[in-house]
Enzyme design. Structure first.
Site, PDB file in Angstrom:
ATOM      1  N   GLU A  62       0.903  -1.333   0.026  1.00  0.00           N
ATOM      2  CA  GLU A  62       0.090  -0.055  -0.029  1.00  0.00           C
ATOM      3  C   GLU A  62       0.831   1.139  -0.001  1.00  0.00           C
ATOM      4  O   GLU A  62       2.082   1.184   0.703  1.00  0.00           O
ATOM      5  CB  GLU A  62      -0.835  -0.004   1.352  1.00  0.00           C
ATOM      6  CG  GLU A  62      -1.900   1.047   1.110  1.00  0.00           C
ATOM      7  CD  GLU A  62      -2.903   0.854   2.294  1.00  0.00           C
ATOM      8  OE1 GLU A  62      -3.243  -0.481   2.361  1.00  0.00           O
ATOM      9  OE2 GLU A  62      -3.270   1.937   3.228  1.00  0.00           O
ATOM     10  N   ASP A 100       0.188   5.132   0.387  1.00  0.00           N
ATOM     11  CA  ASP A 100      -0.882   6.161   1.075  1.00  0.00           C
ATOM     12  C   ASP A 100      -0.432   7.635   1.258  1.00  0.00           C
ATOM     13  O   ASP A 100       0.287   8.342   1.638  1.00  0.00           O
ATOM     14  CB  ASP A 100      -1.131   5.994   2.574  1.00  0.00           C
ATOM     15  CG  ASP A 100      -1.744   4.376   2.917  1.00  0.00           C
ATOM     16  OD1 ASP A 100      -2.195   3.922   2.056  1.00  0.00           O
ATOM     17  OD2 ASP A 100      -1.807   3.841   3.994  1.00  0.00           O
ATOM     18  N   GLU A 130      -3.145  10.524   2.992  1.00  0.00           N
ATOM     19  CA  GLU A 130      -4.444  10.758   3.743  1.00  0.00           C
ATOM     20  C   GLU A 130      -4.235  12.058   4.342  1.00  0.00           C
ATOM     21  O   GLU A 130      -3.448  12.518   4.897  1.00  0.00           O
ATOM     22  CB  GLU A 130      -4.359   9.499   5.147  1.00  0.00           C
ATOM     23  CG  GLU A 130      -4.610   8.287   4.691  1.00  0.00           C
ATOM     24  CD  GLU A 130      -5.053   7.367   5.929  1.00  0.00           C
ATOM     25  OE1 GLU A 130      -6.017   6.581   5.908  1.00  0.00           O
ATOM     26  OE2 GLU A 130      -3.900   7.365   6.766  1.00  0.00           O
TER      27      GLU A 130
END
Length: 268
Positions: free
Chosen positions: A97, A99, A101
């Site tokens: 993953e 990311d 955010e």
């Protein structure tokens, strides 16, 4: 291994090229019961959050390496408790993953841009930044470059983070699992704003984030970005961001790692 990676790319990647994307063609709305909307003949996508639910979407295609741009305009006003997530992820218990955010905040306080990299199900590689602009006032471009040697996170073309392939030091690096693009807007007021101290003000709902100008380059193992690295100018820009806007780096959190930092931290 290089041959197997190249063959995997040719099998798994749809040759989208670097043309601007179309949300109707490139993405599926996956949840939200109508709170996610694709507008303007596929040129604009909006996600909304209210007390009943958030919403989200994912790419129709998988990527094994890629250069991906998306323009986002984040939830304006009092966005405390909300999180807008934009990331690449594979499936399974040993997932990879990458990311972005965006942690909402009280009106007038800056958003926190939270980044992380997971490989083989292990993350805990958080770096956080303030931005040098208001991400709610207009659209800005958030980019991920992922090739076999490194992952580069960029904002409006300025690199903010580089995660290098250090498998030689025993650090897993995401390079064997194809990933889809995901994005969601959801309520995380149990942790997102000041550790959960500030709760979502539902009187301000619905909260909305907007997306446009998706671009992907994932069509050829011989593409220039497959060996791209930071030149001297971009290394200086990266240092400028880290010096002025980084607010958390796991590689400097001695309380979290009392017995020594992870091996990828011990590099210049």
């Amino acid at each position: 291994m290089a041959a197997s990676i190249a063959s995997s790319i040719s099998i798994l990647l749809i040759a989208i090229g670097s043309v601007a994307g179309n949300f109707n063609r490139d993405f599926d709305v996956t949840w939200g019961d109508g709170r996610a909307k694709i507008l303007n003949n596929g040129q604009l996508l909006t996600l909304s959050l209210d007390k009943g639910s958030g919403s989200g979407f994912q790419s129709k295609h998988e990527y094994l390496f890629g250069k991906i741009d998306m323009q986002l305009k984040l939830v304006a006003g009092n966005s405390a408790g909300t999180v807008t997530a934009y990331y690449l992820s594979s499936k399974g218990s040993t997932w990879d993953e990458i990311d972005f955010e965006f942690l909402g905040n009280l009106s007038g306080d800056p958003y926190i841009l939270h980044t992380n990299v997971f490989s083989q199900g292990k993350g805990n590689r958080e770096q956080q930044f303030y931005l040098w602009f208001d991400p709610t006032a207009d659209f800005h471009t958030y980019s991920i470059l992922w090739n076999p040697q490194r992952i580069i996170f960029s904002v409006d073309g300025t690199p903010i983070r580089e995660f290098k392939n250090m498998e030689g030091r025993g650090v897993p690096f995401p390079k064997r699992q194809p990933m889809r693009i995901y994005s969601s807007l959801w309520n995380a007021d149990d942790w997102a704003t000041r550790g959960g101290l500030v709760k979502t003000d539902w009187s301000k709902a619905p909260f909305t984030a907007s997306y446009r100008n998706f671009k992907s380059e994932a069509s050829s193992a011989a593409a220039p970005w497959m060996s791209q690295q930071l030149d001297a100018t971009n290394q200086q820009r990266l240092a400028w961001v880290r010096r002025n806007y980084m607010i958390y780096d796991y590689c400097k959190d001695s309380k979290r790692f009392p017995h020594g930092f992870p091996p990828e931290c011990n590099t210049a």
